[in-house]
Design an enzyme around this catalytic site. Structure first.
Site, PDB file in Angstrom:
ATOM      1  N   ASN A  90       0.809  -1.387   0.018  1.00  0.00           N
ATOM      2  CA  ASN A  90      -0.318  -0.369   0.229  1.00  0.00           C
ATOM      3  C   ASN A  90       1.120   1.330   0.185  1.00  0.00           C
ATOM      4  O   ASN A  90       1.845   0.927   0.517  1.00  0.00           O
ATOM      5  CB  ASN A  90      -1.009  -0.116   1.654  1.00  0.00           C
ATOM      6  N   GLU A  98      -1.252   2.319   5.802  1.00  0.00           N
ATOM      7  CA  GLU A  98      -1.256   3.223   7.534  1.00  0.00           C
ATOM      8  C   GLU A  98       0.225   3.282   8.279  1.00  0.00           C
ATOM      9  O   GLU A  98      -0.203   3.633   9.613  1.00  0.00           O
ATOM     10  CB  GLU A  98      -2.142   1.396   7.943  1.00  0.00           C
ATOM     11  N   HIS A 103       6.680  -1.704   3.490  1.00  0.00           N
ATOM     12  CA  HIS A 103       7.041  -3.076   3.668  1.00  0.00           C
ATOM     13  C   HIS A 103       5.802  -4.022   2.488  1.00  0.00           C
ATOM     14  O   HIS A 103       5.440  -2.827   2.100  1.00  0.00           O
ATOM     15  CB  HIS A 103       6.570  -3.557   4.941  1.00  0.00           C
ATOM     16  N   HIS A 105       3.073  -6.721   1.743  1.00  0.00           N
ATOM     17  CA  HIS A 105       2.113  -7.927   2.637  1.00  0.00           C
ATOM     18  C   HIS A 105       2.741  -9.426   2.051  1.00  0.00           C
ATOM     19  O   HIS A 105       2.106  -8.829   0.524  1.00  0.00           O
ATOM     20  CB  HIS A 105       0.439  -7.236   2.315  1.00  0.00           C
TER      21      HIS A 105
HETATM   22  P1  AMP Z   1      -0.802  -0.832   5.829  1.00  0.00           P
HETATM   23  O1  AMP Z   1       0.385   0.459   6.092  1.00  0.00           O
HETATM   24  O2  AMP Z   1      -1.746   0.497   4.783  1.00  0.00           O
HETATM   25  O3  AMP Z   1      -0.225  -1.492   4.348  1.00  0.00           O
HETATM   26  O4  AMP Z   1      -0.694  -1.701   6.368  1.00  0.00           O
HETATM   27  C1  AMP Z   1      -0.105  -1.658   7.538  1.00  0.00           C
HETATM   28  C2  AMP Z   1      -0.329  -2.895   7.893  1.00  0.00           C
HETATM   29  O5  AMP Z   1       0.296  -3.513  10.015  1.00  0.00           O
HETATM   30  C3  AMP Z   1      -2.065  -3.642   8.913  1.00  0.00           C
HETATM   31  O6  AMP Z   1      -2.239  -4.759   8.060  1.00  0.00           O
HETATM   32  C4  AMP Z   1      -1.736  -3.377  10.492  1.00  0.00           C
HETATM   33  O7  AMP Z   1      -2.368  -4.844  11.160  1.00  0.00           O
HETATM   34  C5  AMP Z   1       0.291  -4.088  10.572  1.00  0.00           C
HETATM   35  N1  AMP Z   1       0.417  -3.594  11.803  1.00  0.00           N
HETATM   36  C6  AMP Z   1      -0.165  -2.634  12.701  1.00  0.00           C
HETATM   37  N2  AMP Z   1       0.937  -2.864  13.626  1.00  0.00           N
HETATM   38  C7  AMP Z   1       1.944  -3.776  13.977  1.00  0.00           C
HETATM   39  C8  AMP Z   1       2.549  -4.607  14.905  1.00  0.00           C
HETATM   40  N3  AMP Z   1       2.530  -3.819  16.088  1.00  0.00           N
HETATM   41  N4  AMP Z   1       2.387  -5.954  14.817  1.00  0.00           N
HETATM   42  C9  AMP Z   1       2.340  -7.095  13.759  1.00  0.00           C
HETATM   43  N5  AMP Z   1       1.516  -5.318  12.146  1.00  0.00           N
HETATM   44  C10 AMP Z   1       0.736  -4.771  12.488  1.00  0.00           C
END
Ligand code: AMP
Length: 115
Positions: A90, A98, A103, A105
């Site tokens: 994303n 977020e 990163h 997925h």
């Molecule tokens: P995005 O930035 O939209 O790709 O999403 C960030 C991802 O990080 C989301 O799927 C969250 O569920 C995940 N996430 C956020 N905090 C943590 C954490 N402490 N450990 C593992 N995953 C996380």
């Protein structure tokens, strides 16, 4: 502009724990805290880049190559290349990014809905 005040920076620096499945000099990979499929891993660069565009524009060719090799190591370690997987990264507002640390997925471990 990269901001160190994000959760993945803290995970890389072991200030926050995570369910780590793989780590080398280039990446750290751990289970997503809110999984969207049976297997949902986040593969996070140790380099400080906000998103894919920042990474591709500013990382060295060697760093980009190493990231892809490490990503593939995670896939092979989890044997996802046998059954299939989906990669998502994303970037920005429309994608509802977020965490502003680059990163990818990895989704898999079960049949996924068609896109
Ligand atoms: P995005 O930035 O939209 O790709 O999403 C960030 C991802 O990080 C989301 O799927 C969250 O569920 C995940 N996430 C956020 N905090 C943590 C954490 N402490 N450990 C593992 N995953 C996380």
């Amino acid at each position: 502009m990269y901001n160190k005040n994000n959760v993945f920076f803290k995970i890389i620096n072991k200030e926050i724990s995570a369910s780590i499945v793989y780590e080398d000099e280039t990446v750290i990979a751990f289970n997503d805290i809110n999984p969207k499929s049976k297997v949902h891993i986040l593969v996070v660069t140790k380099g400080l880049y906000t998103d894919f565009s920042d990474f591709v524009q500013n990382a060295s060719v060697k760093e980009i190559q190493k990231f892809n090799q490490s990503l593939n190591n995670v896939i092979q370690q989890l044997k996802l290349d046998k059954t299939g997987y989906r990669l998502i990264s994303n970037m920005g507002t429309d994608a509802k990014q977020e965490v502003f640390h680059f990163h990818v997925h990895i989704l898999g471990g079960e049949p996924l809905n068609a896109m």
